[in-house]
Design a protein around this motif. Sequence first.
Motif, PDB file in Angstrom:
ATOM      1  N   UNK B  53       0.814  -1.234   0.000  1.00 17.57           N
ATOM      2  CA  UNK B  53       0.000   0.000   0.000  1.00 17.57           C
ATOM      3  C   UNK B  53       0.843   1.278   0.000  1.00 17.57           C
ATOM      4  N   UNK B  55       2.927   2.299   2.339  1.00 17.75           N
ATOM      5  CA  UNK B  55       3.086   2.877   3.672  1.00 17.75           C
ATOM      6  C   UNK B  55       4.482   2.649   4.228  1.00 17.75           C
ATOM      7  N   UNK B  72       6.398   4.777  -1.537  1.00 14.52           N
ATOM      8  CA  UNK B  72       5.805   5.619  -0.482  1.00 14.52           C
ATOM      9  C   UNK B  72       5.482   7.025  -0.997  1.00 14.52           C
ATOM     10  N   UNK B  78      -2.054   4.855  -5.612  1.00  8.94           N
ATOM     11  CA  UNK B  78      -2.822   4.858  -4.359  1.00  8.94           C
ATOM     12  C   UNK B  78      -4.302   5.149  -4.612  1.00  8.94           C
ATOM     13  N   UNK B  79      -4.571   5.786  -5.752  1.00  7.82           N
ATOM     14  CA  UNK B  79      -5.966   6.135  -6.057  1.00  7.82           C
ATOM     15  C   UNK B  79      -6.835   4.902  -6.279  1.00  7.82           C
ATOM     16  N   UNK B  83      -7.481   0.564   1.465  1.00  9.34           N
ATOM     17  CA  UNK B  83      -6.861  -0.128   2.602  1.00  9.34           C
ATOM     18  C   UNK B  83      -7.844  -0.186   3.766  1.00  9.34           C
TER      19      UNK B  83
END
Lengths: 393, 314
Positions: B53, B55, B72, B78-79, B83
């Motif tokens: 993800x 992170x 990161x 990420x769109x 999560x």
Amino acid sequence: MLTALTIARKEVAQRIRDKSFFIVGILSPLVLAFIFNLVLGDVVRPSASPTFALGLVDEDDAELGEAFREMLAAAEASGFATVTHFDTEAAATDAVNDGDVAAAFILPEGMSAAVLVLNQEATIRIIGNVDRGIGRAVAEAMAGRFAEIVRTASLSVQAALAAGAITPDQIGRAIADAAAQAPVITAEIVEVRSRQLASATFFVAGLSMFFIFFIVGLSVTSLLEERTHGTLARLLAAPIRPASIVVGKTIASIGLGILGMAVLAIASTILMGAEWGNPLIAALVIVAAVIAAAGIMTFVGGLARTGEQAQNLQTVVGLTLAMLGGTFVPITTNEGFLASVRYITPNAWFMRGLGEVSGGAYGEAFQAIGVLLLFGVVFGGAGLFLVRRLVKP
Amino acid sequence: MASNYVLEATGLRKQFGQLQAVKDISIQIAPGETYGLLGPNGSGKTTTISMICGLLPADGGEVLVAGMPMTTTTLEPKKIVGLVPQDLAIYPDLTARENLTFFGRLYGIPSATLKARVEEVLRVIGLLDRAGDRSGTFSGGMKRRLNIGIGLIHGPSLLVLDEPTVGVDPQSRNSILESIEKLAGAGIAVLYTTHYMEEAERLCDRVAIIDGGEIRAQGTQDELVRLVGENERIKITGSGPIAAAAERMRQIPGVAGASAADGELSVLAADAGATLTTVLQELAAQGVAIASVAVEKPDLETVFLHVTGKALRD
């Protein structure tokens, strides 16, 4: 920027919902300021110049007694003293014991004759109340001053006699006249810095500055708490820049700080008669103070690892700055440790800035604003550098 | 050539100090597929999904989400990832609707469609009637559902759920599992971590057994069970020196593996019927008081025991 505003909006909603803003930012300072003003208001700013209640027993009833009465009348006329005349020493003593007067003068019988004719010493006795030391000291000073005047007048008259300006039978009258006409020395307090806040304004400003540290400090503590509760991971998983999280929280904290101060200023004006001076410049001082507090609390919070640790650190720092900066009780001395360190605190600059605005000294007010902004920039910059690690994946 | 996978993680590695938390993990998930990471606490599941993800930076390997590299600092991949963290990552002072609206804005959902999308997700997670209540007043199960709803708000192509049913009552757990089944049916790729064998069996098309930071086996449930061979599991509950008895069991001819946890002894044997008598005699000799005995066909727990040498709850 839109993301930061979204986060700021969420922060504001949370703070209003959990009532922390209302309790810490508005209610606590307002209630405490009201109580402080009620209890300590006259200590901070006495409502009027002091007047000393004095008594007189004139057993002399001659030239010097008359001159002494004229001196007391002048003091009474200036508001410096109130004078009560007693017929006997016993009556004067009773009045002193009862607290009706702070001290009483006893002019002995034959004082004028002894001093003016026989060139002998005489004593003005003072009956003082042990519990009213200042009044007693004032009476002592006035009697001493009178004796000094008589002595000076006596020398002048002796000189006049030697020069043939007066005859020997005129000596007594001349000395009494000179003594009576001598200026009475009275005290006048001249404040070097007269632009000070009235007590209600002082307490509202001081306490709101103290509590505002906790409002703005929430930006970092909430970040640490989000990390603990897992919501920070969710924010960092979103397609946003980590910096926007910090910026959003800072915007919310500063905005709430300014809002809290503004509400307090308006409420205290209406409820407690607080006076802030020019509203625009007072507002600028408030904004600068909130920025300074936000900078310092960001720095302090940035040193912590948990929200609880940050809150503890911020409490210690906020309390220390408030004490040193004279926001609970004014620092009236210009000497000593407190006087030398108070201006390392934004609290002192905030109070000074508001005082300048209140007195119309806008140039000095802007100087205070500049110093407050400097606090904000220096500590805020260092604080953001520290806080950066919290949002670093 | 465009990849058929929504997620392609290759050779992921992560080290914390002296601890090698993740060792060379590779995962591929296709659209509509539910992929399970089955392993005990501390096996590296959360570290793996944190890297997937974006992170946590990986020490090695690569993550591609719909063909886009995930790091990161990258925002685009990420769109399309949703999560659902193991922690209840919701704001208790905000209502369910406000929580969803806030995250919807962060994911850039236009204002014109956000309201309708929020209502849709509220319906999916069964919280429409409590949408205006503060989430802090919700039951544990409702909070879990809201936690999942936030992960869904932006309509992700890949939904990553990290042990979403921990601490949830059976009724709410069933409701959550049903929701996830529907999502997979709608074409979303799901990465699901759990240490509950029955959840992996129910939900996952493919399962990876993870232990000690590495994938010990992966495939469909049938493929995994075949790894065990014909071994059956003898499940014995009782009291006494069960852990010591497990050691002794491994020395019995015909026993392929044994482990003990929470007063339960698991023994793998090719012919459970033939081995059972010897096992029980040995337990009696060891001083174990037996409460119950059952013989089970191979399942994922059997597989876990087979490939790791210990039970899932060890």
